[in-house]
Design an enzyme around this catalytic site. Structure first.
Site, PDB file in Angstrom:
ATOM      1  N   ASP A  35       2.984  -3.384 -45.787  1.00 46.98           N
ATOM      2  CA  ASP A  35       4.419  -3.210 -45.575  1.00 46.98           C
ATOM      3  C   ASP A  35       5.052  -2.805 -46.900  1.00 46.98           C
ATOM      4  O   ASP A  35       5.143  -1.616 -47.215  1.00 46.98           O
ATOM      5  CB  ASP A  35       4.999  -4.514 -45.018  1.00 46.98           C
ATOM      6  CG  ASP A  35       6.486  -4.438 -44.746  1.00 46.98           C
ATOM      7  OD1 ASP A  35       7.068  -3.354 -44.903  1.00 46.98           O
ATOM      8  OD2 ASP A  35       7.087  -5.457 -44.362  1.00 46.98           O
ATOM      9  N   ASP A  61       0.432 -11.731 -36.294  1.00 45.15           N
ATOM     10  CA  ASP A  61       1.178 -12.771 -35.589  1.00 45.15           C
ATOM     11  C   ASP A  61       2.677 -12.674 -35.789  1.00 45.15           C
ATOM     12  O   ASP A  61       3.166 -11.949 -36.662  1.00 45.15           O
ATOM     13  CB  ASP A  61       0.739 -14.151 -36.095  1.00 45.15           C
ATOM     14  CG  ASP A  61       1.301 -14.444 -37.489  1.00 45.15           C
ATOM     15  OD1 ASP A  61       1.218 -13.549 -38.362  1.00 45.15           O
ATOM     16  OD2 ASP A  61       1.843 -15.532 -37.704  1.00 45.15           O
ATOM     17  N   LYS A 121       3.103   0.995 -43.175  1.00 45.82           N
ATOM     18  CA  LYS A 121       4.510   1.322 -42.935  1.00 45.82           C
ATOM     19  C   LYS A 121       5.002   2.138 -44.118  1.00 45.82           C
ATOM     20  O   LYS A 121       5.352   1.567 -45.149  1.00 45.82           O
ATOM     21  CB  LYS A 121       5.330   0.036 -42.835  1.00 45.82           C
ATOM     22  CG  LYS A 121       5.020  -0.851 -41.639  1.00 45.82           C
ATOM     23  CD  LYS A 121       5.929  -2.060 -41.695  1.00 45.82           C
ATOM     24  CE  LYS A 121       5.750  -2.978 -40.526  1.00 45.82           C
ATOM     25  NZ  LYS A 121       6.551  -4.208 -40.670  1.00 45.82           N
ATOM     26  N   PHE A 133       8.728  -4.583 -36.986  1.00 42.68           N
ATOM     27  CA  PHE A 133       7.785  -5.694 -37.064  1.00 42.68           C
ATOM     28  C   PHE A 133       6.837  -5.629 -35.874  1.00 42.68           C
ATOM     29  O   PHE A 133       7.274  -5.539 -34.723  1.00 42.68           O
ATOM     30  CB  PHE A 133       8.551  -7.022 -37.058  1.00 42.68           C
ATOM     31  CG  PHE A 133       7.695  -8.193 -37.395  1.00 42.68           C
ATOM     32  CD1 PHE A 133       7.405  -8.511 -38.718  1.00 42.68           C
ATOM     33  CD2 PHE A 133       7.162  -8.986 -36.387  1.00 42.68           C
ATOM     34  CE1 PHE A 133       6.600  -9.603 -39.028  1.00 42.68           C
ATOM     35  CE2 PHE A 133       6.354 -10.076 -36.692  1.00 42.68           C
ATOM     36  CZ  PHE A 133       6.075 -10.380 -38.018  1.00 42.68           C
ATOM     37  N   GLY A 137      -4.501 -12.250 -40.885  1.00 41.63           N
ATOM     38  CA  GLY A 137      -4.282 -11.083 -40.036  1.00 41.63           C
ATOM     39  C   GLY A 137      -5.467 -10.149 -39.906  1.00 41.63           C
ATOM     40  O   GLY A 137      -5.583  -9.399 -38.943  1.00 41.63           O
TER      41      GLY A 137
HETATM   42  P1  5GP Z   1       3.383  -6.573 -47.882  1.00 45.91           P
HETATM   43  O1  5GP Z   1       2.998  -7.427 -49.051  1.00 45.91           O
HETATM   44  O2  5GP Z   1       2.715  -5.220 -47.883  1.00 45.91           O
HETATM   45  O3  5GP Z   1       4.861  -6.477 -47.725  1.00 45.91           O
HETATM   46  O4  5GP Z   1       2.951  -7.333 -46.583  1.00 45.91           O
HETATM   47  C1  5GP Z   1       1.643  -7.461 -46.209  1.00 45.91           C
HETATM   48  C2  5GP Z   1       1.441  -8.631 -45.289  1.00 45.91           C
HETATM   49  O5  5GP Z   1       2.647  -8.962 -44.605  1.00 45.91           O
HETATM   50  C3  5GP Z   1       0.452  -8.279 -44.236  1.00 45.91           C
HETATM   51  O6  5GP Z   1      -0.852  -8.611 -44.636  1.00 45.91           O
HETATM   52  C4  5GP Z   1       0.931  -9.105 -43.063  1.00 45.91           C
HETATM   53  O7  5GP Z   1       0.383 -10.384 -43.130  1.00 45.91           O
HETATM   54  C5  5GP Z   1       2.414  -9.200 -43.241  1.00 45.91           C
HETATM   55  N1  5GP Z   1       3.151  -8.179 -42.464  1.00 45.91           N
HETATM   56  C6  5GP Z   1       3.762  -7.064 -42.929  1.00 45.91           C
HETATM   57  N2  5GP Z   1       4.331  -6.357 -41.930  1.00 45.91           N
HETATM   58  C7  5GP Z   1       4.073  -7.054 -40.799  1.00 45.91           C
HETATM   59  C8  5GP Z   1       4.377  -6.830 -39.402  1.00 45.91           C
HETATM   60  O8  5GP Z   1       5.018  -5.854 -38.974  1.00 45.91           O
HETATM   61  N3  5GP Z   1       3.916  -7.762 -38.538  1.00 45.91           N
HETATM   62  C9  5GP Z   1       3.210  -8.868 -38.928  1.00 45.91           C
HETATM   63  N4  5GP Z   1       2.808  -9.701 -37.977  1.00 45.91           N
HETATM   64  N5  5GP Z   1       2.901  -9.105 -40.228  1.00 45.91           N
HETATM   65  C10 5GP Z   1       3.318  -8.208 -41.141  1.00 45.91           C
END
Ligand code: 5GP
Length: 171
Positions: free
Chosen positions: A96, A152, A124, A145, A38
């Protein structure tokens, strides 16, 4: 699909993050660690807004599988990354739950970098579970999302120039 952040808003923010990093890391030759996949669009734009010598490297993390809900388990590939004795900056597209960032921060801290900071374009805040500080932050966004600008949905939409919220019709 609804546009959340326009191409211009993103470009302006990336310029300002690049200026901050250039000031803070002058003479330190930092290494930016991009989290694949990403980060690629953000990192490519950010590094061209940084006016001091720096290098880049990559890790690969995933917690989402193919869907829109985090699996809660972070998997990673560090390749042969080594930040020992370097000033390192993790570059994340989106935070996230914060689980990925928490995991990466722990893994990189064990390598004893001279310093370790975090730069994330999108955060977020509602879902922010892990106690990780984001030193350079682009935008706070709601919990929906999002796709585009590298992000993606099942490998689609990474090429959008803006960040958008998807709904079921976009599947
Ligand atoms: P976390 O570990 O903070 O929950 O998630 C981080 C990873 O989840 C990000 O690097 C990304 O790849 C994916 N991610 C989290 N939220 C989103 C979103 O709203 N859209 C997309 N496409 N990927 C997300």
């Amino acid at each position: 699909m609804k546009i959340l952040l326009t191409e211009e808003q993103i470009a302006e923010k990336v310029r300002s993050l690049g200026a901050q990093l250039s000031g803070d890391y002058r003479g330190k030759n930092p290494v930016l660690i991009g989290c694949l996949k990403g980060c690629v669009v953000f990192l490519a734009d950010l590094m061209r807004q940084i006016t001091i010598p720096h290098s880049i490297d990559f890790v690969r993390t995933s917690s989402y599988g193919k869907g829109r809900v985090s699996t809660g388990t972070v998997r990673s590939e560090m390749f042969d990354l080594n930040v020992r004795g370097r000033h390192a900056v993790i570059v994340e597209d989106i935070v996230d739950t914060g689980l990925t960032l928490g995991y990466l921060t722990d893994a990189l801290t064990r390598q004893e970098p001279l310093s370790l900071k975090v730069c994330a374009l999108l955060v977020k805040p509602e879902a922010y579970l892990a106690p990780v500080t984001i030193d350079y932050k682009g935008f706070d966004i709601p919990g929906d999302f999002v796709v585009g600008y590298g992000l993606d949905w099942g490998e689609r939409y990474r090429d959008l120039p803006h960040v958008a919220v998807v709904d079921e019709q976009d599947a």
